[in-house]
Design a protein around this motif. Structure first.
Motif, PDB file in Angstrom:
ATOM      1  N   LEU A  60       0.867  -1.297  -0.066  1.00  0.00           N
ATOM      2  CA  LEU A  60       0.145   0.128   0.071  1.00  0.00           C
ATOM      3  C   LEU A  60       0.826   1.117   0.144  1.00  0.00           C
ATOM      4  O   LEU A  60       1.674   1.556   0.803  1.00  0.00           O
ATOM      5  N   PHE A  61       0.961   1.982  -1.060  1.00  0.00           N
ATOM      6  CA  PHE A  61       1.773   2.995  -1.103  1.00  0.00           C
ATOM      7  C   PHE A  61       0.714   4.414  -0.837  1.00  0.00           C
ATOM      8  O   PHE A  61      -0.312   4.768  -1.305  1.00  0.00           O
ATOM      9  N   PHE A  62       1.288   4.943   0.308  1.00  0.00           N
ATOM     10  CA  PHE A  62       0.482   6.257   1.138  1.00  0.00           C
ATOM     11  C   PHE A  62       1.335   7.677   0.397  1.00  0.00           C
ATOM     12  O   PHE A  62       0.854   8.516   1.003  1.00  0.00           O
ATOM     13  N   GLY A  63       2.297   7.419  -0.300  1.00  0.00           N
ATOM     14  CA  GLY A  63       3.040   8.912  -0.664  1.00  0.00           C
ATOM     15  C   GLY A  63       4.219   8.864   0.327  1.00  0.00           C
ATOM     16  O   GLY A  63       5.327   8.856  -0.150  1.00  0.00           O
TER      17      GLY A  63
ATOM     18  N   GLY B 278       2.981   0.781   3.300  1.00  0.00           N
ATOM     19  CA  GLY B 278       2.406  -0.376   4.183  1.00  0.00           C
ATOM     20  C   GLY B 278       2.507  -1.554   3.489  1.00  0.00           C
ATOM     21  O   GLY B 278       2.484  -1.644   2.187  1.00  0.00           O
ATOM     22  N   PHE B 279       2.726  -2.484   4.235  1.00  0.00           N
ATOM     23  CA  PHE B 279       2.752  -4.137   3.833  1.00  0.00           C
ATOM     24  C   PHE B 279       2.342  -5.012   4.635  1.00  0.00           C
ATOM     25  O   PHE B 279       2.173  -5.005   6.012  1.00  0.00           O
ATOM     26  N   TRP B 280       1.217  -5.667   4.253  1.00  0.00           N
ATOM     27  CA  TRP B 280       0.534  -6.964   4.815  1.00  0.00           C
ATOM     28  C   TRP B 280       1.421  -8.239   4.355  1.00  0.00           C
ATOM     29  O   TRP B 280       1.599  -8.381   3.251  1.00  0.00           O
ATOM     30  N   VAL B 281       1.964  -8.674   5.237  1.00  0.00           N
ATOM     31  CA  VAL B 281       2.951  -9.864   5.254  1.00  0.00           C
ATOM     32  C   VAL B 281       2.410 -11.020   5.809  1.00  0.00           C
ATOM     33  O   VAL B 281       1.601 -11.020   7.022  1.00  0.00           O
ATOM     34  N   ARG B 282       2.715 -12.134   5.369  1.00  0.00           N
ATOM     35  CA  ARG B 282       2.525 -13.626   5.869  1.00  0.00           C
ATOM     36  C   ARG B 282       3.711 -14.126   6.726  1.00  0.00           C
ATOM     37  O   ARG B 282       4.661 -14.445   5.780  1.00  0.00           O
TER      38      ARG B 282
ATOM     39  N   LEU C 274       9.178   3.808   5.645  1.00  0.00           N
ATOM     40  CA  LEU C 274       9.228   5.229   5.173  1.00  0.00           C
ATOM     41  C   LEU C 274       9.700   5.246   3.642  1.00  0.00           C
ATOM     42  O   LEU C 274       9.511   6.154   2.780  1.00  0.00           O
ATOM     43  N   GLU C 275      10.720   4.401   3.362  1.00  0.00           N
ATOM     44  CA  GLU C 275      11.150   4.415   1.904  1.00  0.00           C
ATOM     45  C   GLU C 275      10.458   3.729   1.077  1.00  0.00           C
ATOM     46  O   GLU C 275       9.383   2.722   1.511  1.00  0.00           O
ATOM     47  N   PRO C 276      10.508   3.954  -0.232  1.00  0.00           N
ATOM     48  CA  PRO C 276       9.339   3.365  -1.289  1.00  0.00           C
ATOM     49  C   PRO C 276       9.720   1.930  -1.433  1.00  0.00           C
ATOM     50  O   PRO C 276       8.865   1.071  -1.611  1.00  0.00           O
ATOM     51  N   LEU C 277      11.122   1.383  -1.208  1.00  0.00           N
ATOM     52  CA  LEU C 277      11.342  -0.041  -1.236  1.00  0.00           C
ATOM     53  C   LEU C 277      10.690  -0.746  -2.537  1.00  0.00           C
ATOM     54  O   LEU C 277       9.885  -1.832  -2.433  1.00  0.00           O
ATOM     55  N   PRO C 278      11.322  -0.290  -3.619  1.00  0.00           N
ATOM     56  CA  PRO C 278      10.440  -0.885  -5.069  1.00  0.00           C
ATOM     57  C   PRO C 278      10.676  -2.410  -5.259  1.00  0.00           C
ATOM     58  O   PRO C 278       9.912  -3.119  -5.891  1.00  0.00           O
TER      59      PRO C 278
ATOM     60  N   GLN D 254       7.461  -5.803  -3.660  1.00  0.00           N
ATOM     61  CA  GLN D 254       6.365  -5.989  -4.414  1.00  0.00           C
ATOM     62  C   GLN D 254       5.398  -7.180  -4.069  1.00  0.00           C
ATOM     63  O   GLN D 254       5.972  -8.077  -3.125  1.00  0.00           O
ATOM     64  N   GLU D 255       4.220  -7.237  -4.216  1.00  0.00           N
ATOM     65  CA  GLU D 255       3.303  -8.236  -3.891  1.00  0.00           C
ATOM     66  C   GLU D 255       3.880  -9.611  -4.427  1.00  0.00           C
ATOM     67  O   GLU D 255       4.193  -9.754  -5.659  1.00  0.00           O
ATOM     68  N   GLY D 256       3.978 -10.622  -3.406  1.00  0.00           N
ATOM     69  CA  GLY D 256       4.204 -11.943  -3.916  1.00  0.00           C
ATOM     70  C   GLY D 256       5.852 -12.079  -3.580  1.00  0.00           C
ATOM     71  O   GLY D 256       6.165 -13.160  -3.523  1.00  0.00           O
ATOM     72  N   ALA D 257       6.648 -10.931  -3.210  1.00  0.00           N
ATOM     73  CA  ALA D 257       7.992 -11.146  -2.871  1.00  0.00           C
ATOM     74  C   ALA D 257       8.398 -11.756  -1.677  1.00  0.00           C
ATOM     75  O   ALA D 257       7.649 -11.352  -0.649  1.00  0.00           O
ATOM     76  N   LYS D 258       9.343 -12.375  -1.378  1.00  0.00           N
ATOM     77  CA  LYS D 258       9.847 -12.724  -0.226  1.00  0.00           C
ATOM     78  C   LYS D 258      10.414 -11.688   0.546  1.00  0.00           C
ATOM     79  O   LYS D 258      11.069 -10.944  -0.062  1.00  0.00           O
ATOM     80  N   VAL D 259      10.518 -11.523   1.989  1.00  0.00           N
ATOM     81  CA  VAL D 259      10.911 -10.422   2.779  1.00  0.00           C
ATOM     82  C   VAL D 259      11.473 -11.207   3.930  1.00  0.00           C
ATOM     83  O   VAL D 259      10.881 -11.963   4.669  1.00  0.00           O
ATOM     84  N   SER D 260      12.680 -10.443   4.415  1.00  0.00           N
ATOM     85  CA  SER D 260      13.174 -10.968   5.605  1.00  0.00           C
ATOM     86  C   SER D 260      12.694  -9.946   6.793  1.00  0.00           C
ATOM     87  O   SER D 260      12.490  -8.847   6.591  1.00  0.00           O
ATOM     88  N   LEU D 261      12.125 -10.450   8.209  1.00  0.00           N
ATOM     89  CA  LEU D 261      11.607  -9.864   9.077  1.00  0.00           C
ATOM     90  C   LEU D 261      12.284 -10.193  10.174  1.00  0.00           C
ATOM     91  O   LEU D 261      12.817 -11.085  10.496  1.00  0.00           O
ATOM     92  N   SER D 262      12.123  -9.136  11.151  1.00  0.00           N
ATOM     93  CA  SER D 262      12.691  -9.367  12.867  1.00  0.00           C
ATOM     94  C   SER D 262      11.420  -9.198  13.434  1.00  0.00           C
ATOM     95  O   SER D 262      10.499  -8.490  13.331  1.00  0.00           O
ATOM     96  N   LEU D 263      11.173 -10.144  14.672  1.00  0.00           N
ATOM     97  CA  LEU D 263      10.061 -10.086  15.340  1.00  0.00           C
ATOM     98  C   LEU D 263      10.425 -10.126  16.880  1.00  0.00           C
ATOM     99  O   LEU D 263      11.340 -10.948  17.385  1.00  0.00           O
TER     100      LEU D 263
END
Length: 319
Positions: free
Chosen positions: A271-274, A278-282, A293-297, A300-309
């Motif tokens: 979700l791009f707010f300008g 925002g990202f909904w991730v599974r 805050l960064e665009p992070l092109p 995109q939807e379907g891409a793998k993403v590394s996360l910390s929790l």
């Protein structure tokens, strides 16, 4: 101190509430439509009679007094300005009714015209003003008799977004400058948090939670309150357990989930707010939301993403 212990029933609705506000405090009543916020203001103002209970202010029981003897200022959502009176006459109306001496009345009107930045409009009629100017006139009229208690019912609700943002800070400065005990009704959490010293959350005629804005937002009592305040990562007991938490409802604040780390998720929605993305991730079968805050092109939807929790930041909620 304002002390409230009130009950009022209508077909299909019942208000039952006990609440206090300190002298000079701004207290926001926050809740969805139908939660009883405006009903509570009308009970305090004497426009409604409680089935039982009392309204006390400064040690005086206001309950048996008619509205005109309560010393309460009331700003309605539609402002209710008198169209046949000028701006200055609208502001002076309550002072005329209270039989203020002419010199004191004119001095108070002049003071409020200056404070509300309305001097150029003093001789205009309300219909010649913008929505924001009408709001300032209504506020000045409510403040003119120097009420010890001020009630504001959705004071910014009739304005468009740009005017609301502009006048929100003006209203905040004015309330603090006057130092009058104030109850503000709103359904907008941003307005409540910015205006108030404390926030009281209402639901279906009952007080759910009351505290400083930071406390209420970061430590909501239950899942309904967290969702109403705009939190997105509300975990069921099963979802909590999947993320290594005890099997009970939790709120996972934004600070607990970050991009980068040893966990692997997948982007389901971008979700791009300008000014932010925002990202909904599974993650571990749980759908979670985070922002950057960064665009992070590349994400995109379907891409793998590394996360910390960080599970230690999770807030346990009542069931």
């Amino acid at each position: 101190m304002l002390e409230l212990s009130l009950e009022k029933s209508f077909p299909g609705f019942r208000l039952t509430l006990e609440l206090t506000a300190q002298e000079g405090e701004v207290l926001s009543l926050l809740g969805p439509s139908g939660s009883g916020k405006s009903t509570l203001l009308r009970l305090i103002a004497g426009l409604l009679t409680p089935d039982r209970g009392f309204v006390r202010f400064g040690g005086l029981d206001l309950t048996p007094l008619p509205p005109e003897r309560r010393g309460v200022g009331f700003l309605f959502q539609d402002y209710a300005l008198f169209p046949h009176l000028t701006v200055a006459e609208n502001i002076a109306f309550g002072l005329v009714e209270a039989r203020w001496p002419k010199a004191e009345r004119e001095a108070r009107v002049q003071e409020l015209l200056e404070r509300m930045e309305l001097l150029p409009h003093a001789r205009k009629r309300p219909q010649e003003l913008s929505g924001g100017e009408q709001q300032r006139v209504a506020l000045a009229r409510a403040l003119a008799p120097r009420p010890r208690l001020l009630l504001l019912d959705e004071p910014l609700g009739a304005l468009d977004l740009r005017l609301r943002e502009e006048l929100l800070f003006f209203l905040r400065r004015t309330l603090r400058g006057e130092g009058v005990t104030t109850l503000v009704v709103t359904h907008d959490q941003g307005e409540a948090f910015l205006l108030a010293h404390r926030v009281a959350v209402l639901r279906q005629g009952r007080l759910v939670q009351v505290g400083r804005p930071e406390e209420v937002y970061t430590q909501p009592k239950d899942a309904w309150t967290a969702r109403f305040l705009g939190h997105k990562n509300l975990l069921s007991p099963a979802e909590s357990q999947a993320l290594g938490l005890p099997p009970r409802p939790h709120l996972l604040p934004q600070a607990a989930l970050r991009l980068g780390g040893g966990l692997e998720g997948r982007v389901e929605e971008r979700l791009f707010f300008g000014n932010r993305v925002g990202f909904w991730v599974r993650l571990e079968g749980v759908r979670l939301y985070l922002e950057a805050l960064e665009p992070l092109p590349d994400l995109q939807e379907g891409a793998k993403v590394s996360l910390s929790l960080d599970p230690s930041q999770a807030v346990a909620l009542e069931g």
